[in-house]
Design an enzyme around this catalytic site. Structure first.
Site, short mmCIF file in Angstrom:
data_model
loop_
_atom_site.label_atom_id
_atom_site.label_comp_id
_atom_site.label_asym_id
_atom_site.label_seq_id
_atom_site.Cartn_x
_atom_site.Cartn_y
_atom_site.Cartn_z
N GLU A 130 0.81 -1.21 0.00
CA GLU A 130 0.00 0.00 0.00
C GLU A 130 0.84 1.26 0.00
OE1 GLU A 130 -0.37 -2.60 2.02
OE2 GLU A 130 -2.19 -3.48 1.18
N HIS A 186 -10.77 -4.99 8.37
CA HIS A 186 -11.48 -4.72 7.12
C HIS A 186 -12.62 -3.73 7.33
CE1 HIS A 186 -9.34 -8.30 5.84
NE2 HIS A 186 -9.81 -8.21 4.63
C1 TPP Z 1 -1.72 -5.04 4.42
C2 TPP Z 1 -2.76 -5.80 3.67
N1 TPP Z 1 -3.05 -5.46 2.41
C3 TPP Z 1 -4.00 -6.13 1.72
C4 TPP Z 1 -4.68 -7.16 2.29
C5 TPP Z 1 -5.78 -7.89 1.51
N2 TPP Z 1 -5.31 -9.25 1.17
C6 TPP Z 1 -5.63 -10.30 1.95
S1 TPP Z 1 -4.87 -11.68 1.48
C7 TPP Z 1 -4.12 -10.94 0.19
C8 TPP Z 1 -3.18 -11.72 -0.68
C9 TPP Z 1 -2.07 -12.36 0.09
O1 TPP Z 1 -1.27 -13.15 -0.74
P1 TPP Z 1 -0.04 -13.97 -0.20
O2 TPP Z 1 0.79 -13.12 0.71
O3 TPP Z 1 0.66 -14.56 -1.36
O4 TPP Z 1 -0.68 -15.11 0.70
P2 TPP Z 1 -1.66 -16.28 0.27
O5 TPP Z 1 -3.05 -15.76 0.36
O6 TPP Z 1 -1.30 -16.71 -1.10
O7 TPP Z 1 -1.44 -17.37 1.27
C10 TPP Z 1 -4.50 -9.59 0.12
C11 TPP Z 1 -4.07 -8.63 -0.91
C12 TPP Z 1 -4.37 -7.48 3.62
N3 TPP Z 1 -4.99 -8.48 4.27
N4 TPP Z 1 -3.40 -6.81 4.28
#
Ligand code: TPP
Ligand code: MG
Lengths: 350, 330
Positions: free
Chosen positions: B63, B132
């Protein structure tokens, strides 16, 4: 070929190999069950484990649950039973939206799910730093996803961990996706382990569908950490076999052929153990039945667990401020908790 | 062809993004999962197909760099419309939003325009995971240089978003998660601009004024409708923008009604309701017939799913506050 077949004198005995397989199969059962609870309107948004099972088994069996800490992201809590059975019970509460889901009781050395991505990496470094400073044995392992490595917290924490020689293991679960965003959009680096060079710490990429390979990498990293040799970055590669969460529709972006070609750790490790006479269809069926029963108990207990609206006001501070106490008193009065006045409309939340 | 159409707030936002991108090719949309996936709520659905991957850009998951690059993009002459997937993750971008975006014009003494519109959903009631749902409008309203815009209807979502994108200053455009699909109304299909700093009267009434914004407008409206049967006529005012603030509408409401309730979803302490009440104190104190009532979330972190209905102000709490205010003898 897996690391198991390479090494004739591998330290993992047959019993541990079977236990890892059981943990893997069970974690998928637990995860599916929690997923279904959401579909039935009984649980909130949750992220299925599918594809990460071997990583969780490898980590669980390489670490020492009496000395080491695990700081998960959010997908891992179904696969850490070796650290304590309350991890799963509390995760069920968490999924049910119960406040106690955030409280994994002592002495279990696992933190609750982290939603704010990568924030747990600085926490892990601080915890490891504090342990080191106070002469405690053990190390700290933080999970984070491939997508989460793009956050500043990841870079800042790894950099500081190396400077501190902190006994910490940063484990990147590279499952190819961050919701709909592929790894190619996160980084132009060849892999995530490579980033360790910039931090000045060792880094290694392992096959995250092979629990033995993960186990060995984490074991090595742990040995270094507890010997005072500092942090390690481990990248465990796998493929996210399910949707991101209950709220996601991966058919919009995951190429069907890529998904079809992805290895399922439950299948590959199951086949390998079967070839060694360590696993059978009957074992699998029995493990699933046991896990189902285990989960049934956890869900029943979770759904039966009472919750009071007043818990909103608890644990905000060690001692509530006068204003918070006033708000709580007003809340009690509104709810008729003091026998004062009933709610205007029972359950009338808009 | 009709010149308006019933849309959900989400559809109105999507429709407006399409129109603004077509109108001005400098508009660039970027953020996490906004491309092929169309955003996690589908607010950016179809933009990628229509405008291509150089104008609708999936970013790495970070972000701070989303907000930070908006500064440079704006300075280069683009019109950045970044999305922060959930407002609770704008904490990760706070140093860029508060420390940089808000101050760029000021610190360069007007050298750079900052036509940035940060879109982000927030607010409770939909059983989301932690962080959220947090209502952070007051935090941002306390940062000079930012405009704070919170639509409460689909038509306003269109009119305010179009105004935001065309505004030369940075705007926090905060979208109520709970209203995305629940809020539905008639939206003009052609050019529709709602100016900042003009509150909207949602229900007419002269007994009590209820001043609020975002999803709480809907809660207040339902409270007002129920109370009409009891003979209390509440005037619900949707502030629409907190910065700039429509002081005249607030003063007029106090002068007409003499009694005021301010409703916010955010925690009580230091919420924007406090600012509204201070504004009344400064501008219309002698028109008050009763102390101003405040209905807020509690001074606790936004809670987990099983507790949230107890936390978010509901119709009952708003009705009680209106009744209590109406009953104060003159
Ligand atoms: C700081 C933050 N930004 C955005 C989100 C929204 N979000 C939740 S999960 C996710 C993707 C995460 O991907 P990854 O780190 O590869 O983990 P995975 O879900 O593949 O296990 C996003 C963008 C969040 N939870 N926290
Ligand atoms: Mg991932």
């Amino acid at each position: 070929m897996s690391s198991l077949t390479d090494a004739t004198d591998h330290p993992l005995d047959d019993q541990t190999l079977r236990a890892m397989m059981q943990a893997m199969v069970s974690s998928r059962v637990f995860s599916q069950r929690v997923f279904n609870l959401q579909r039935q309107g009984r649980a909130g948004t949750n992220a299925p484990v599918d594809g990460s099972e071997a990583i969780l088994a490898g980590v669980s069996y390489a670490l020492d649950p009496t000395q080491d800490w695990i700081l998960p992201q959010y997908r891992e809590l179904v696969g850490l039973e070796r650290f304590g059975t309350d991890v799963l019970d509390r995760y069920v509460l968490y999924a049910l939206g119960h406040p106690d889901g955030g409280h994994i009781p002592a002495p279990t050395r696992v933190w609750p799910p982290q939603i704010s991505l990568a924030t747990q990496v600085p926490h892990a470094v601080g915890l490891a730093w504090g342990m080191k400073q106070q002469g405690e044995d053990g190390c700290v392992l933080a999970f984070l996803g491939d997508g989460s490595t793009s956050e500043g917290d990841f870079y800042e924490a790894c950099n500081f961990a190396a400077v501190l020689d902190a006994p910490v293991i940063v484990l990147v679960v590279n499952n190819g996706w961050a919701i709909s965003t592929p790894v190619s959009t996160q980084t132009r680096a060849k892999n995530f382990a490579e980033k360790s060079h910039a931090f000045g710490m060792p880094g290694v990429t392992v096959d995250g569908t092979d629990p033995v390979a993960v186990h060995d990498a984490v074991s090595d990293a742990r040995s270094r950490a507890v010997a005072g040799a500092g942090p390690t970055l481990i990248e465990a590669t796998t493929y996210r076999l399910g949707p991101h969460t209950t709220a996601d529709d991966p058919t919009r972006y995951v190429p069907a052929d890529e998904l079809a070609a992805a290895r399922d750790p439950l299948v590959t490790f199951g086949v390998e153990l079967a070839a060694r006479g360590l696993w059978s269809e009957a074992d699998e069926a029995e493990t699933i039945a046991t896990a189902d029963a285990r989960m049934e108990t956890a869900v029943q207990a979770g759904e039966a667990r009472a919750v009071s609206g007043e818990e909103i006001f608890e644990h905000v501070y060690a001692h509530p401020t006068p204003r918070l106490a006033r708000q709580q008193a007003e809340f009690r009065a509104r709810q008729g908790l003091d026998g004062a006045r009933p709610q205007t409309r029972p359950g009338g939340a808009s | 062809m009709s010149d308006s159409q019933v849309m959900t707030m989400l559809e109105a936002i999507n429709h407006t993004l399409h129109q603004e991108m077509a109108r001005d090719e400098r508009v660039i949309v970027f953020g996490e999962d906004v491309g092929a996936n169309g955003g996690v709520f589908r607010a950016t659905e179809g933009l990628h197909e229509q405008f291509g991957s150089s104008r609708v850009v999936d970013t790495p998951l970070a972000e701070a760099v989303i907000a930070g690059t908006a500064v440079g993009l704006a300075a280069s002459g683009m019109v950045p419309v970044p999305e922060i997937q959930f407002l609770g993750f704008s904490y990760q971008a706070f140093h860029q939003i508060a420390g940089q975006i808000a101050r760029l014009r000021y610190r360069t003494r007007g050298r750079f325009e900052v036509p940035i519109t940060i879109r982000s959903p927030f607010g409770g009631g939909v059983r989301t995971p932690e962080l959220h749902s947090d209502s952070l409008e007051a935090q941002y309203a306390n940062i000079p240089g930012l405009k704070i815009v919170l639509p409460a209807s689909a038509a306003d979502a269109k009119g305010l978003l179009a105004t935001a994108i065309r505004d030369p200053d940075p705007v926090m455009f905060l979208e109520p998660l709970r209203g995305y699909r629940m809020i539905k109304d008639e939206v003009p299909l052609g050019e529709h601009l709602v100016p900042f700093g003009q509150a909207r009267t949602v229900t007419e009434g002269s007994d009590v004024a209820v001043i609020t914004w975002s999803y709480m407008v809907d809660v207040a409206r339902r409270a007002a409708e129920e109370l009409a049967a009891e003979g209390i006529n509440a005037r619900v005012i949707d502030l629409r923008t907190l910065v700039p603030l429509d002081v005249d509408a607030i003063v007029a409401a106090v002068e007409d009604c003499g009694r005021v309730v301010v409703v916010q979803e955010a925690p009580e302490t230091n919420g924007f309701a406090s600012e509204v009440i201070a504004t009344i104190n400064d501008n219309a104190f002698y028109s008050l017939e009763a102390p101003v009532q405040r209905v807020s979330g509690y001074d606790a972190p936004y809670p987990v799913g099983q507790l949230e209905d107890h936390y978010v102000p509901d119709v009952d709490r708003v009705m009680d506050a209106i009744r209590a205010t109406a009953e104060v003898p003159t």
